[in-house]
Design a protein around this motif. Sequence first.
Motif, PDB file in Angstrom:
ATOM      1  N   ASP A 422       0.846  -1.191   0.000  1.00  0.00           N
ATOM      2  CA  ASP A 422       0.000   0.000   0.000  1.00  0.00           C
ATOM      3  C   ASP A 422       0.882   1.242   0.000  1.00  0.00           C
ATOM      4  N   TYR A 423       0.339   2.316  -0.544  1.00  0.00           N
ATOM      5  CA  TYR A 423       1.067   3.589  -0.516  1.00  0.00           C
ATOM      6  C   TYR A 423       0.513   4.474   0.586  1.00  0.00           C
ATOM      7  N   VAL A 424       1.436   5.003   1.377  1.00  0.00           N
ATOM      8  CA  VAL A 424       1.086   5.925   2.455  1.00  0.00           C
ATOM      9  C   VAL A 424       1.938   7.178   2.303  1.00  0.00           C
ATOM     10  N   ASP A 425       1.276   8.326   2.160  1.00  0.00           N
ATOM     11  CA  ASP A 425       1.980   9.608   2.068  1.00  0.00           C
ATOM     12  C   ASP A 425       2.004  10.238   3.458  1.00  0.00           C
ATOM     13  N   PRO A 426       3.165  10.312   4.077  1.00  0.00           N
ATOM     14  CA  PRO A 426       3.231  10.862   5.439  1.00  0.00           C
ATOM     15  C   PRO A 426       2.893  12.343   5.519  1.00  0.00           C
ATOM     16  N   ARG A 427       2.863  13.028   4.377  1.00  0.00           N
ATOM     17  CA  ARG A 427       2.535  14.451   4.371  1.00  0.00           C
ATOM     18  C   ARG A 427       1.048  14.711   4.192  1.00  0.00           C
ATOM     19  N   ASN A 428       0.361  13.793   3.513  1.00  0.00           N
ATOM     20  CA  ASN A 428      -1.041  14.056   3.191  1.00  0.00           C
ATOM     21  C   ASN A 428      -1.767  12.728   2.968  1.00  0.00           C
ATOM     22  N   ALA A 429      -2.607  12.344   3.915  1.00  0.00           N
ATOM     23  CA  ALA A 429      -3.304  11.068   3.852  1.00  0.00           C
ATOM     24  C   ALA A 429      -4.276  10.983   2.683  1.00  0.00           C
ATOM     25  N   THR A 430      -4.641  12.114   2.106  1.00  0.00           N
ATOM     26  CA  THR A 430      -5.519  12.119   0.930  1.00  0.00           C
ATOM     27  C   THR A 430      -4.906  11.331  -0.213  1.00  0.00           C
ATOM     28  N   ASN A 431      -3.586  11.264  -0.240  1.00  0.00           N
ATOM     29  CA  ASN A 431      -2.875  10.605  -1.331  1.00  0.00           C
ATOM     30  C   ASN A 431      -2.695   9.106  -1.117  1.00  0.00           C
ATOM     31  N   ASN A 432      -3.068   8.600   0.038  1.00  0.00           N
ATOM     32  CA  ASN A 432      -2.891   7.180   0.326  1.00  0.00           C
ATOM     33  C   ASN A 432      -3.719   6.315  -0.624  1.00  0.00           C
ATOM     34  N   HIS A 433      -3.227   5.105  -0.900  1.00  0.00           N
ATOM     35  CA  HIS A 433      -3.963   4.196  -1.788  1.00  0.00           C
ATOM     36  C   HIS A 433      -3.522   2.759  -1.521  1.00  0.00           C
ATOM     37  N   ALA A 434      -4.478   1.846  -1.552  1.00  0.00           N
ATOM     38  CA  ALA A 434      -4.149   0.433  -1.409  1.00  0.00           C
ATOM     39  C   ALA A 434      -3.340  -0.039  -2.611  1.00  0.00           C
ATOM     40  N   ALA A 435      -2.536  -1.085  -2.399  1.00  0.00           N
ATOM     41  CA  ALA A 435      -1.744  -1.651  -3.489  1.00  0.00           C
ATOM     42  C   ALA A 435      -2.657  -2.018  -4.655  1.00  0.00           C
ATOM     43  N   MET A 436      -2.156  -1.824  -5.859  1.00  0.00           N
ATOM     44  CA  MET A 436      -2.960  -2.041  -7.055  1.00  0.00           C
ATOM     45  C   MET A 436      -2.958  -3.501  -7.517  1.00  0.00           C
ATOM     46  N   SER A 437      -2.018  -4.298  -7.017  1.00  0.00           N
ATOM     47  CA  SER A 437      -1.893  -5.683  -7.485  1.00  0.00           C
ATOM     48  C   SER A 437      -1.352  -6.567  -6.369  1.00  0.00           C
ATOM     49  N   ASP A 438      -1.624  -7.849  -6.501  1.00  0.00           N
ATOM     50  CA  ASP A 438      -1.032  -8.820  -5.564  1.00  0.00           C
ATOM     51  C   ASP A 438      -0.144  -9.811  -6.313  1.00  0.00           C
ATOM     52  N   ILE A 439       0.319  -9.430  -7.498  1.00  0.00           N
ATOM     53  CA  ILE A 439       1.163 -10.316  -8.295  1.00  0.00           C
ATOM     54  C   ILE A 439       2.505 -10.508  -7.610  1.00  0.00           C
ATOM     55  N   THR A 440       2.987 -11.740  -7.586  1.00  0.00           N
ATOM     56  CA  THR A 440       4.279 -12.062  -6.980  1.00  0.00           C
ATOM     57  C   THR A 440       5.336 -12.220  -8.071  1.00  0.00           C
ATOM     58  N   ILE A 441       6.547 -12.572  -7.672  1.00  0.00           N
ATOM     59  CA  ILE A 441       7.672 -12.603  -8.611  1.00  0.00           C
ATOM     60  C   ILE A 441       7.853 -13.974  -9.271  1.00  0.00           C
ATOM     61  N   LYS A 442       7.840 -15.033  -8.504  1.00  0.00           N
ATOM     62  CA  LYS A 442       8.171 -16.359  -9.029  1.00  0.00           C
ATOM     63  C   LYS A 442       7.241 -16.754 -10.164  1.00  0.00           C
ATOM     64  N   TRP A 443       7.822 -17.270 -11.227  1.00  0.00           N
ATOM     65  CA  TRP A 443       7.030 -17.711 -12.359  1.00  0.00           C
ATOM     66  C   TRP A 443       6.138 -18.880 -11.962  1.00  0.00           C
ATOM     67  N   ASP A 444       4.906 -18.860 -12.407  1.00  0.00           N
ATOM     68  CA  ASP A 444       3.942 -19.907 -12.100  1.00  0.00           C
ATOM     69  C   ASP A 444       3.368 -20.426 -13.403  1.00  0.00           C
ATOM     70  N   GLU A 445       3.782 -21.616 -13.782  1.00  0.00           N
ATOM     71  CA  GLU A 445       3.347 -22.172 -15.056  1.00  0.00           C
ATOM     72  C   GLU A 445       1.851 -22.460 -15.067  1.00  0.00           C
ATOM     73  N   ALA A 446       1.266 -22.613 -13.876  1.00  0.00           N
ATOM     74  CA  ALA A 446      -0.164 -22.897 -13.787  1.00  0.00           C
ATOM     75  C   ALA A 446      -1.018 -21.633 -13.772  1.00  0.00           C
ATOM     76  N   ALA A 447      -0.396 -20.466 -13.783  1.00  0.00           N
ATOM     77  CA  ALA A 447      -1.130 -19.204 -13.729  1.00  0.00           C
ATOM     78  C   ALA A 447      -1.919 -18.991 -15.018  1.00  0.00           C
ATOM     79  N   SER A 448      -2.872 -18.091 -14.957  1.00  0.00           N
ATOM     80  CA  SER A 448      -3.658 -17.744 -16.143  1.00  0.00           C
ATOM     81  C   SER A 448      -2.795 -16.951 -17.126  1.00  0.00           C
ATOM     82  N   PRO A 449      -3.192 -16.895 -18.399  1.00  0.00           N
ATOM     83  CA  PRO A 449      -2.442 -16.075 -19.355  1.00  0.00           C
ATOM     84  C   PRO A 449      -2.307 -14.626 -18.903  1.00  0.00           C
TER      85      PRO A 449
END
Length: 543
Positions: A422-449
């Motif tokens: 997640d993004y947290v702006d210590p100067r202005n909470a208006t700018n905070n936003h939850a992470a846009m993705s939960d994609i990980t790094i390791k390649w997964d051959e069973a993953a969707s296209p």
Amino acid sequence: MKKFSFKLYKPVAVIALAAGLLGLNACTKNFEEYNTDNTGLTEDALKPDFNYIGGFFPQIQSSIYFNFNNTNGDFQLQQNLMGDVYSGYLMPPNNFRGNINNMTYSLVDGWNASAFNLAYNNVMAPIYEVKRRGAAQTAPEFWAIALILKVEAMHRVTDIYGPIPYSSYGSGGTSSSYDKQQDVYTRFFKELDTAVTTLNTYVAAHPGVSLFAKFDMLYGGDYKQWIKFANSLRLRLAVRIAGVAKDKAKEEGEKALNPANGGVMEINKDNATVSGFGLKNPLYTIVTAWTDNAMNASMESILVGYKDPRLPKYFDHATAYPGTYKGIRIGSLVTAKPDYTGYSIPAVAENKTFKATTPLQLMTSAEIWFLRAEAALNGWANAGGTPGELYEKGIRTSFTQWDADPVAVNAYVADASSKPIDYVDPRNATNNHAAMSDITIKWDEAASPAQKLERIITQKWIAMYPEGQEAWTEFRRTGYPKLFPVVNNYSNGTINTDIQIRRIPFPNTEYTSNKAEVEKAIQLLGPGAQDNGGVRLWWDLPH
């Protein structure tokens, strides 16, 4: 008729060109009148060592990622306040124009015309002059390189605006017609055909000979490297159009990957970077002298979330928050300096990655491995491995490029748990936003296209830094990586906040000097299209 100047190196001579060549004025009828070298040096006097055509190349090469004559402000407008921001790489800690600017989607024509005008005046104009001087006949290997540079420069322009004047350039008359983007790409592929065939023929007939070496800011005169660059550029463009022209993309992609044509970039020695002739890296000046660059919040979310060992090579720690990396979200209402200048900046102080002498990056071998991974995902021949194998090769090549910990890369490619934060702006909470993705790094051959593509593009995005123009283009094409939307959208409804900006409007100068043709160009964007930042380009399909 507007006059434009460019430099002829070795010896130096300033030549006034009628640019029509476009940019600020489309008229070309008086080209010959202005195309005169007033130094007294004739073309015949310059011919023995090829200065009469080679002398134009330093300007051409240093104007793609613009810093010709080290005019850093031009680079800032052409690249930094556009592609670098929209790609999720950087964000200025500066409230330019009271935050009514590109970062809040209130597009500034005086900024956004730069990419158009600089390309025509500083790349296309000297290339036209190289052509006029007969390079295609007297020095075909020089002309081949001119064509490669032309495609590299102008694909950036069409990928910013859409339709552009291309086939009509230099044809004379009082106006310049626009080509639809599909036709521009077709010409790109044909020009790369000519370039690769010419250079392969030349190398076979003249092994070890290079008359271009003293003008070469990329490869020191190594024509085999230029062939790899051309093939790699073809692969980049082929993958770009795979969603809208599947058969043509496959044809061109497989041609690029066919080893009989000279190969593509594979190791970091092959990287296309520009240096020499006193060229300085503009990013260094903009960061150190102007304090106009900082990390983008999307970079923080992904790189910190992945615990990416390249992070300290890319950015310095935030001085306002010691021990952390802190970015600024696009569209934030940035307060006047020095409020946000304590956030992370490109690495100029700690690891000193970016120096005045750091070459300007056009294309890397890491990018090509990721393109090959996508080619394999598409089922193209000659990709050289499975998508997973090529994906991992791209990561490893990037780690080597940035001199990141060679041991850490093994743990990195095996990491199946780290995710963007997640993004947290210590100067202005208006700018905070939850992470846009939960994609990980390791390649997964069973993953969707879709998940496989997201992994490829997310790692490709990390590896292409700091080349924000190409990163923004790939984000638009694929939707990956998932970037934070603007906090404040001042586009008056022309740009969707969630879909994000898709292109840049045509310069106002085109409306004053080439009005009828630019109005036709708008129609080439699609039925009922308007000239704004919310319109998708030809290859930019909804996803």
